[in-house]
Design a protein around this motif. Sequence first.
Motif, mmCIF file in Angstrom:
data_model
loop_
_atom_site.group_PDB
_atom_site.id
_atom_site.type_symbol
_atom_site.label_atom_id
_atom_site.label_comp_id
_atom_site.label_asym_id
_atom_site.label_seq_id
_atom_site.Cartn_x
_atom_site.Cartn_y
_atom_site.Cartn_z
ATOM 1 N N ALA A 105 14.144 -12.663 -12.799
ATOM 2 C CA ALA A 105 13.826 -11.320 -13.319
ATOM 3 C C ALA A 105 13.940 -10.294 -12.190
ATOM 4 N N ARG A 106 13.396 -10.662 -11.013
ATOM 5 C CA ARG A 106 13.483 -9.753 -9.860
ATOM 6 C C ARG A 106 14.942 -9.532 -9.484
ATOM 7 N N GLY A 107 15.733 -10.601 -9.535
ATOM 8 C CA GLY A 107 17.163 -10.501 -9.232
ATOM 9 C C GLY A 107 17.879 -9.595 -10.231
ATOM 10 N N ARG A 108 17.518 -9.737 -11.531
ATOM 11 C CA ARG A 108 18.141 -8.858 -12.546
ATOM 12 C C ARG A 108 17.772 -7.391 -12.286
ATOM 13 N N ARG A 109 16.466 -7.172 -11.991
ATOM 14 C CA ARG A 109 16.035 -5.787 -11.710
ATOM 15 C C ARG A 109 16.752 -5.236 -10.481
ATOM 16 N N LEU A 110 16.859 -6.067 -9.460
ATOM 17 C CA LEU A 110 17.549 -5.645 -8.237
ATOM 18 C C LEU A 110 19.021 -5.363 -8.526
ATOM 19 N N ALA A 111 19.651 -6.215 -9.333
ATOM 20 C CA ALA A 111 21.061 -6.016 -9.691
ATOM 21 C C ALA A 111 21.218 -4.715 -10.480
ATOM 22 N N GLU A 112 20.268 -4.452 -11.394
ATOM 23 C CA GLU A 112 20.320 -3.187 -12.149
ATOM 24 C C GLU A 112 20.162 -1.995 -11.216
ATOM 25 N N GLU A 113 19.210 -2.134 -10.277
ATOM 26 C CA GLU A 113 18.983 -1.039 -9.322
ATOM 27 C C GLU A 113 20.216 -0.823 -8.450
ATOM 28 N N VAL A 114 20.821 -1.919 -7.999
ATOM 29 C CA VAL A 114 22.044 -1.826 -7.188
ATOM 30 C C VAL A 114 23.157 -1.193 -8.014
ATOM 31 N N ALA A 115 23.255 -1.570 -9.294
ATOM 32 C CA ALA A 115 24.294 -0.997 -10.160
ATOM 33 C C ALA A 115 24.077 0.510 -10.311
ATOM 34 N N ARG A 116 22.813 0.925 -10.512
ATOM 35 C CA ARG A 116 22.531 2.372 -10.613
ATOM 36 C C ARG A 116 22.886 3.075 -9.310
ATOM 37 N N CYS A 117 22.500 2.443 -8.185
ATOM 38 C CA CYS A 117 22.824 3.036 -6.877
ATOM 39 C C CYS A 117 24.332 3.148 -6.707
ATOM 40 N N MET A 118 25.049 2.080 -7.109
ATOM 41 C CA MET A 118 26.507 2.083 -6.975
ATOM 42 C C MET A 118 27.109 3.177 -7.850
ATOM 43 N N GLU A 119 26.557 3.331 -9.055
ATOM 44 C CA GLU A 119 27.050 4.397 -9.930
ATOM 45 C C GLU A 119 26.800 5.753 -9.280
ATOM 46 N N GLY A 120 25.588 5.925 -8.717
ATOM 47 C CA GLY A 120 25.265 7.181 -8.026
ATOM 48 C C GLY A 120 26.175 7.398 -6.832
ATOM 49 N N GLN A 121 26.394 6.312 -6.074
ATOM 50 C CA GLN A 121 27.273 6.412 -4.899
ATOM 51 C C GLN A 121 28.692 6.731 -5.333
ATOM 52 N N ALA A 122 29.121 6.120 -6.432
ATOM 53 C CA ALA A 122 30.481 6.378 -6.927
ATOM 54 C C ALA A 122 30.616 7.840 -7.338
ATOM 55 N N ALA A 123 29.575 8.364 -8.004
ATOM 56 C CA ALA A 123 29.614 9.783 -8.406
ATOM 57 C C ALA A 123 29.658 10.677 -7.169
ATOM 58 N N LYS A 124 28.807 10.360 -6.163
ATOM 59 C CA LYS A 124 28.801 11.155 -4.919
ATOM 60 C C LYS A 124 30.134 11.046 -4.219
ATOM 61 N N LEU A 125 30.694 9.836 -4.194
ATOM 62 C CA LEU A 125 31.991 9.622 -3.557
ATOM 63 C C LEU A 125 33.063 10.441 -4.265
ATOM 64 N N ALA A 126 33.032 10.448 -5.584
ATOM 65 C CA ALA A 126 34.014 11.238 -6.346
ATOM 66 C C ALA A 126 33.856 12.722 -6.006
ATOM 67 N N GLU A 127 32.599 13.207 -5.915
ATOM 68 C CA GLU A 127 32.347 14.606 -5.546
ATOM 69 C C GLU A 127 32.884 14.876 -4.146
ATOM 70 N N HIS A 128 32.602 13.957 -3.223
ATOM 71 C CA HIS A 128 33.051 14.141 -1.833
ATOM 72 C C HIS A 128 34.566 14.129 -1.752
ATOM 73 N N GLU A 129 35.205 13.226 -2.509
ATOM 74 C CA GLU A 129 36.665 13.185 -2.499
ATOM 75 C C GLU A 129 37.242 14.500 -3.027
ATOM 76 N N GLU A 130 36.611 15.003 -4.087
ATOM 77 C CA GLU A 130 37.051 16.292 -4.654
ATOM 78 C C GLU A 130 36.886 17.405 -3.612
ATOM 79 N N ARG A 131 35.741 17.386 -2.937
ATOM 80 C CA ARG A 131 35.452 18.397 -1.898
ATOM 81 C C ARG A 131 36.439 18.264 -0.754
ATOM 82 N N VAL A 132 36.738 16.988 -0.360
ATOM 83 C CA VAL A 132 37.709 16.753 0.720
ATOM 84 C C VAL A 132 39.065 17.307 0.323
ATOM 85 N N GLN A 133 39.501 17.080 -0.918
ATOM 86 C CA GLN A 133 40.803 17.599 -1.370
ATOM 87 C C GLN A 133 40.821 19.120 -1.324
#
Length: 163
Positions: A105-133
């Motif tokens: 259960a802890r592993g599932r919660r951690l995986a969900e949290e990591v997935a949310r973080c990755m989604e957030g990081q992906a969104a930030k990365l997309a914003e940064h890439e747009e800003r870089v362009q």
Amino acid sequence: TTKWEEARSRARHVEVAATEAKERFAARGRRLAEEVARCMEGQAAKLAEHEERVQELEKERSFLRQELERERSAHQEHTTKWEEARSRARHVEVAATEAKERFAARGRRLAEEVARCMEGQAAKLAEHEERVQELEKERSFLRQELERERSAHQEHTTKWEEA
């Protein structure tokens, strides 16, 4: 007199026969008594042997009962220890299963949290890439402007020097 002598003779025969019978019975009684005595001695010897054997068997029986009791006690102790070990093993198994479920259960919660973080990081990365362009486009534009400005400045400098 003849009758009396005959009677006396018969009485003597009876007396002799009775004495002989008495002696025979006495002899037979002595032999019987001797035989009974020998028999009794034999029986006494057998009885002594049997009593000795009974004592040996009673000692052995006592020893075997003690051994049996020790064996039963040891068996009961081992059975108890085995049952305790089996009970502990069941408790450990239950605890391990519960721990596995908690960690899963802890592993599932951690995986969900990591997935949310990755989604957030992906969104930030997309914003940064747009800003870089955007910044690269602006840099390119500014370089071109700078180059035009330098070229124009050089041209003016050259004209001023000529003048």
